[in-house]
Each structure stands twice: as C-alpha cells, then as structure tokens.
Write an enzyme that holds these catalytic residues in place. Sequence first.
Site, PDB file in Angstrom:
ATOM      1  N   ASP A  92       0.833 -47.431  61.495  1.00 30.78           N
ATOM      2  CA  ASP A  92       0.580 -47.988  62.787  1.00 30.78           C
ATOM      3  C   ASP A  92      -0.782 -48.327  62.666  1.00 30.78           C
ATOM      4  OD1 ASP A  92       1.005 -48.286  65.485  1.00 30.78           O
ATOM      5  OD2 ASP A  92      -0.312 -46.561  65.842  1.00 30.78           O
ATOM      6  N   GLU A  97       1.237 -52.379  59.973  1.00 28.77           N
ATOM      7  CA  GLU A  97       1.083 -52.928  61.263  1.00 28.77           C
ATOM      8  C   GLU A  97      -0.477 -53.442  61.380  1.00 28.77           C
ATOM      9  OE1 GLU A  97       0.960 -52.597  66.117  1.00 28.77           O
ATOM     10  OE2 GLU A  97       0.191 -51.315  64.913  1.00 28.77           O
TER      11      GLU A  97
HETATM   12  C1  BGC Z   1       1.991 -49.444  68.523  1.00 27.38           C
HETATM   13  C2  BGC Z   1       1.917 -49.300  70.085  1.00 27.38           C
HETATM   14  C3  BGC Z   1       0.884 -48.247  70.122  1.00 27.38           C
HETATM   15  C4  BGC Z   1      -0.451 -48.318  69.373  1.00 27.38           C
HETATM   16  C5  BGC Z   1      -1.323 -47.094  69.436  1.00 27.38           C
HETATM   17  C6  BGC Z   1       0.578 -49.845  68.162  1.00 27.38           C
HETATM   18  O1  BGC Z   1       0.317 -50.796  67.539  1.00 27.38           O
HETATM   19  O2  BGC Z   1       3.018 -50.420  68.337  1.00 27.38           O
HETATM   20  O3  BGC Z   1       3.084 -48.984  70.671  1.00 27.38           O
HETATM   21  O4  BGC Z   1       0.555 -48.040  71.538  1.00 27.38           O
HETATM   22  O5  BGC Z   1      -0.137 -48.680  68.151  1.00 27.38           O
HETATM   23  O6  BGC Z   1      -0.871 -46.160  68.664  1.00 27.38           O
END
Ligand code: BGC
Length: 543
Positions: A203, A245
């Site tokens: 993430d 991500e």
């Molecule tokens: C996740 C979100 C989250 C954020 C903070 C992201 O990019 O997909 O759902 O709120 O990270 O952790």
Amino acid sequence: MTQKNIPWYMNAVFYEVHIRAYCDSNNDGIGDIPGLISKLDYIKNLGVDCIWILPSYPSPLKDDGYDIADYYGVHPDYGTLEDLQRLINEAHQRGLRIITDLVLNHTSDQHPWFQQSRSDPNSKYRDYYVWSETDKKYQDARIIFLDTEKSNWAFDEKAGLYFWHRFYTTQPDLNYDNPAVIEEMRQVMKFWLDMGIDGFRADAVPYLIEREGTNCENLPETHRILKDFRSYLDKNYKGKILLAEANQWPQDVLPYFGDEDEFHMGFHFPVMPRIFMALGKGDASPIHWIMAQTPTIPDYTQWCIFLRNHDELTLEMVTEEERQWMWEQYAPDPRMRLNLGIRRRLAPLLDNDLRKIMLANALLFSLPGAPIVYYGDEIGMGDNIWLFDRNGVRTPMQWDESDNAGFSSAEADELYAPVIDSNEFSYKTVNVAVQEKDPHSLLNQVRRLIEVRKAHPIFALGEYEFLAKEHTQCLSILRTHTNEQVLCLLNLTDMDQNLSLDLSKYAGKELVDLMTGKSQGVIAETTTFFQLDPFGFQWLFIK
Ligand code: BGC
C-alpha cells in the site's frame, strides 16, 4: 518467454474481496473469514487465479483497516489467525492464490509503537515515526485526503511535537530512515509468508521517505528500501509476489519494477479513468494517448489493470479539464464526489447498461496487464452514496433475494452497512443466484470473458498495436505473441459501426470469434470489413 515458463502472476486474473462485505457466517452483521471460506467455490468458479483481501488486521477502523494496530493478528470482527490460516489452505486446495495488503507507510495511532513513541522520548519507538518541532517541513508534499485533512502534520499533545501523516491524522507515517522500521516490516512479511500468503499488495509505496525540497514521492531512498524487501522475498520465498500501489504516471511507476529487482507488478492507475472517458465520449483517443505514455516494462513484470476498486475512482492522473468532464458526466451529484475522485461502482457509472459494462470489461481485458475484478462488479452491484467516505462502494455482497441479500442472518439494522435494496440495483433483482440461472447474465458473461482470456495468454503477454486509429469511434487492437494474433475490436458508441481494416498481411486466414467459437470469415487481400453492434465488441483469433 514461452508459455511454459510464464510466472503465474503474468497471466493471472485477480479478484478483490473485502472480508467485511462478503459473507457473514456468525450472524453478527459483519462479513468474516469463515464466510469468505464458504464462498471460495463461487470465486473458483469465476475462473480467477488470485484473491486479494483488503487488510484484515486488528484496527480501530478509522480507514477501514488501512490503519493497522497489530500486524500479527486478525481483526476480531473477521475471526482468528486460525481462520486465516484455514482460508489460505482452503484457497490453495482449490488452486487459488491469495495476497493481502501490506501497509508499509503508516500504522494506526493506536499501534503500541506509536503509543510508546509519543509518550516516551527515550523509547526506541520514538524514532519509528517522523516527528518535528515545526509543521513547516516538507511543504512541497501534496495532501492526499483533501476533503478531510488540511496538513500532513498533526500536533501531538503528549509528545509536544508534530508528527507526519500522508493520509488521515489517525495514520502516522513510519520513519523509514530508521533501519529498525525496515527490519520490523521484514518480520511482518516473514510472518505472513510463512503462513502461506502468496504475496502482498504493498500500500501507498511512493511515500516511505521524506526529503526537504522534494514532493516526498518516489525518492531514490524509497526505491532502495523496496528493493531490500524484494531481495528478502526472492531469497526466501520463491513464487511470491509484490504488487505496488503507486498512484503515479506510468513513467514514474517504471522504476518500481526496477531491473526485475523491485516489484513484480504495479497498478496502472491512469488508464482507468481513460476507459471511462473513451466510453463516455465514444472516442478511443484517450486510450491511444495513455498507452503511448506507457513505457515498456521489464520481461517478468506485469501491470495490474482495473476498472473499479474499494477506493474512489481516482482522477489524480487527468488534466483539470478532463476531471471536470468526468465529474459532470459520471458524478453529477456532489455526493458522488470524494477528494479528487468519484465514489461510485461500475454498473451505476455505466447506466446499468449491460452492453456498456461488458464493453468496459472487454476493453480492460484487451489491454496488456493482469486485470482485477472488484467484488460485486461481476454481478453489477449498485452503490450507496449516502454512506460515509468510500463505504458506499463497500456494501454487502448480494448473494440471493432472501433477507439481507443472503449476506447475513442478523437483523437488517445490525448489518455493518445496509444492503442495496432500492430501485434497479436492489438485491432482489441483482444477485448471484438469479444470475447463475441466466446464461446471458452479466455474471455468466464475465465468467466467459475470464475463461477466454485465461485460455489465451496472448492477452497477458502479447505485444499490442492500435489499428485504424483515425476511426476513433472504435478501439481496434491487434495483439501478437510469438506466431499468434488476436484482433480486439470495440465499438465505443451507441450506433452500429462499420470498420475497415487493412489486414492484408494475414490474407486468407480465418477469423474465429473467441467468445462464441464461431468462424467470422476469411481475411481479405485488401480491406476487411467488420460490423460492430452498438457498444459491441469482438475478440477475433487469426487462425
Ligand atoms: C488504500 C486506501 C487507503 C490508503 C491509506 C490506499 O491507497 O487503497 O483505501 O485509505 O491507502 O492506507
């Protein structure tokens, strides 16, 4: 790369599941791990390869679990560690892989590390977070949760200092300049990998390190740390993956693949809004444009592509003008908007028009990359814009027309969120059971799409070339891999389209529709003519 030695993730189709929303086994109104286990056969039958579960760790749930209070446990709402172990085993028994979120950048403010960090300046945990006497540092870093947060700094009374947070104030950023933090995360990875998890959706990776005078994203130091995690994985856990991500332009995601020594996979964010632009405008140019901005990535790495997920449909990677257009077109009610995005699901965005929903899926599946299907979108679930934050796209899965859509036997007012029960998206008509019975349902069409795509790794591995770019009402893609070709023809408009293509190179070869298995005739010496139905598509194998 021959088809034999393709790493599994290259040709995979992913399915994103929110445990809370999927199936409630103990009737407390909240989906749980045993509930998900009971639905693994359904997931297997979709034809997907890998499940991505959203964070299921203990958490105060200020960000639906992305605020982790203990990396080594399971949220009591969802079950126990034993349940999770069983989930992994049961998935594996069915030939399904399973990955989960690794939230590296931040913890919850309830995490014991943060509690000790703020209370005791001499604790080893003080340096686990990014503290400062002033809130004037790193002013070039943007604010991500624009609708809620005014600054990336928050003052902590106990510490008498400011702490850094890229997301909610309740999510303090970890300090990756501290080697102890890196080691902690290695241990977290080890714990889950030893349990058998097949990898991580890492993430918010661009934000690990802060440096003055930069926007604190994608810094070389961040890449060094991520490479360190990858080398740990490679040394100890073969066949497991890291998926980045990084909500960035493709050329800025490229370094996350490194020299095949960082991430195996990375989300391709900006192609997503352009699929909606192409459909909304009846114009393939936005897809041509974004793919031209997309660099070639190393051999054994792969893009992850998606139409929707658990967050808002992000409009960070579009121009101001395009964003306004997207908002006007797809989020006319201000309640549909959130931060720089749109908090709606696929089917309502596409007017619940089966043709458009299938076209969007077919378009996604025609592009290079590994597609992800978001739970519920395979049956065309609706959303609830009256729920807080992004919860409107995280409502209970609609299994059948019984009470609570078959999601739970709790009282309706005990559910973590109401099921969608109004108008055309009501669970009484939009549910798995009804669609299982109808061979033409969205569910069965999506299954077929997945099946065909899986049977032809050319979709995942092949080169692509756009044909007839001047005929912008259609997207025409020639996919090529070794000696095979597939022609993907998509009509982005609500009118019949007559498309003429010069395929003389393949003259005399037969065209076979992959979805129906039927012959579509032979390629002509000069021009070959195609007729596409409104919002129709054809995947034609050149035999
Ligand atoms: C996740 C979100 C989250 C954020 C903070 C992201 O990019 O997909 O759902 O709120 O990270 O952790």
